[in-house]
Design a protein around this motif. Structure first.
Motif, mmCIF file in Angstrom:
data_model
loop_
_atom_site.group_PDB
_atom_site.id
_atom_site.type_symbol
_atom_site.label_atom_id
_atom_site.label_comp_id
_atom_site.label_asym_id
_atom_site.label_seq_id
_atom_site.Cartn_x
_atom_site.Cartn_y
_atom_site.Cartn_z
ATOM 1 N N SER A 223 20.767 63.161 59.363
ATOM 2 C CA SER A 223 20.076 64.109 60.250
ATOM 3 C C SER A 223 20.985 65.272 60.620
ATOM 4 N N PHE A 235 16.642 64.973 65.421
ATOM 5 C CA PHE A 235 17.374 64.105 66.329
ATOM 6 C C PHE A 235 18.522 63.356 65.640
ATOM 7 N N THR A 243 16.565 58.201 63.755
ATOM 8 C CA THR A 243 15.346 58.790 63.186
ATOM 9 C C THR A 243 14.566 57.729 62.430
ATOM 10 N N ASP A 262 14.340 64.354 55.512
ATOM 11 C CA ASP A 262 15.265 63.420 56.160
ATOM 12 C C ASP A 262 14.421 62.205 56.524
HETATM 13 MG MG MG Z 1 18.821 60.173 61.136
#
Ligand code: MG
Ligand code: GDP
Length: 403
Positions: A223, A235, A243, A262
């Motif tokens: 992330s 985040f 996440t 992501d």
């Molecule tokens: Mg992450």
């Protein structure tokens, strides 16, 4: 399992209120090194911390196999029991999955909550799911985890009531519970199918753009890298599974557009129900053209982490996709591993050695970076750019300018 497990209360470990005092427990089985278990317990502690527990002590025992009754040997159970009582421990967390029988027996023995690795991970996932899709996926995984454990729960309750055998008035109740859960599972599956369909349409609408997916062990820095490359604010946190939901961003480098996603990180022994129910989230991976495997290079077990990720990618059927290795947290690695007086030549030599080793092993390009300190980001960008260009060229050989 916890006593109040029923269909209306799925969030059963109750970890998210205030910090619960916990012990973590691991079995060193035949052929396993003590060091390995200590690393596993480090990770388990990290998971526990992420879930909001405070780990007070860790226990290990060497046994060829887990004991069927109490998982541990009787002496160990007693030793831990005394510690639990003296220190007002509320929760015992096992690195391995326990059978319902073992969990019930231990719960009776120690009179505290018994949680295994899968439950802990499910609990964290439940806490962090944001979108309807993630929430539904986690709920499904929880239900599937719960279903085979109902009998154990029932036996446990029956025993408390007065030790009636395996049959009796409770049987019907358990059957009803089981039916309720089965119903729930099929409803959740239907709901997911619907969401999947919507997402598939969404993905289609993204058209012909080349897609990159960040993959890696949890906490590797995916992330953080996503934010850096796309200047967005996904985040990122020093916790496991910060996440859960997939984020996709459109990026344009030198007028060349592509998509970067992501997604959820992998971890050792990810409960298989969870992997199953996350299949649709992982469609993002399946439909990507290039994987960017982010590795926490500063982690003592980074090689194991790479293996876990490779194995999971294989299980998901995406291991034949082109992939680059991004060894992240170079700053931390250097701080931990390099003597302050080491000269730059030697450092370079050591890193080159590591690079060659992994490039040969996995037949993938490797770049060292620090997403936080922004070291070597241009090198990474350069590599990704040339790979994306190649992908566009192979895919659309007759079009010279497609963007
Ligand atoms: Mg992450
Ligand atoms: P993810 O689980 O792979 O998405 O990992 P995150 O991006 O959430 O990062 C996990 C933790 O590692 C966060 O605390 C980040 O600040 C930290 N982190 C990420 N990249 C670096 C880096 O290059 N160096 C250092 N020292 N920490 C980093």
């Amino acid at each position: 399992m916890a006593q109040d497990w029923n269909t209306s209360k799925q969030k059963n470990t109750g970890l998210r209120k205030e910090k619960e005092k916990a012990v973590v427990i691991g079995l060193i089985t035949k052929g396993m090194e003590e060091r390995t278990m200590s690393d596993y317990l480090d990770e388990l502690e990290f998971l526990a911390m992420t879930a909001g527990a405070e780990v007070v002590e860790r226990f290990t025992q060497k046994l060829a196999h887990p004991k069927s009754k109490l998982f541990l040997g009787e002496g160990k159970v007693q030793e831990i029991g005394e510690f639990i009582e003296e220190n007002k421990i509320e929760l015992a967390i096992f690195d391995d999955d326990l059978t319902p029988k073992q969990a019930n027996n231990l719960e009776k023995e120690w009179e505290i909550k018994i949680v295994d690795r899968s439950m802990l991970i499910l609990d964290i996932f439940a806490d962090r799911a944001q979108t309807a899709q993630a929430k539904t996926q986690v709920e499904l995984a929880q239900m599937q985890y719960l279903l085979p454990r109902l009998r154990g729960l029932w036996t446990h309750l029956e025993r408390q009531k007065g030790g009636i055998g395996m049959r009796g008035p409770g049987e019907q109740e358990i059957e009803t519970d089981r039916r309720i859960i089965r119903d729930k599972i099929s409803k959740l599956k239907k709901k997911l199918e619907k969401i999947d369909l919507q997402n598939a349409v969404q993905r289609k609408n993204r058209g012909t753009m080349i897609r990159l997916a960040l993959v890696g062990y949890t906490n590797a820095g995916k992330s953080t890298l996503m934010n850096l490359l796309s200047k967005s604010e996904v985040f990122a946190e020093n916790k496991l599974f910060a996440t859960l939901d997939t984020t996709v961003r459109k990026l344009v480098w030198d007028r060349m557009p592509f998509l970067l996603s992501d997604t959820v990180g992998f971890i050792r022994k990810l409960p298989h129900h969870l992997v199953e129910s996350f299949k649709s989230t992982l469609d993002e991976l399946r439909e990507s053209d290039l994987l960017v495997h982010v590795v926490d290079f500063s982690h003592p077990n980074y090689e194991d982490h790479i293996e876990t990720v490779q194995k999971t990618l294989f299980e998901l059927g995406v291991s034949d996709k082109p992939c680059v290795l991004v060894f992240n947290k170079l700053d931390l690695f250097e701080k931990n591993e390099f003597d302050a007086y080491l000269d730059d030549e030697t450092k370079k030599y050591i890193l080159e050695g590591i690079k060659t080793k992994f490039e040969e092993k996995y037949q993938q390009d490797l770049v060292f970076i620090s997403a936080i300190e922004r070291i070597q980001i241009d090198t990474l960008k350069g590599l990704l750019k040339s790979l994306i260009e190649d992908l566009y060229e192979t895919r659309y050989p007759y079009i010279t300018k497609y963007w």
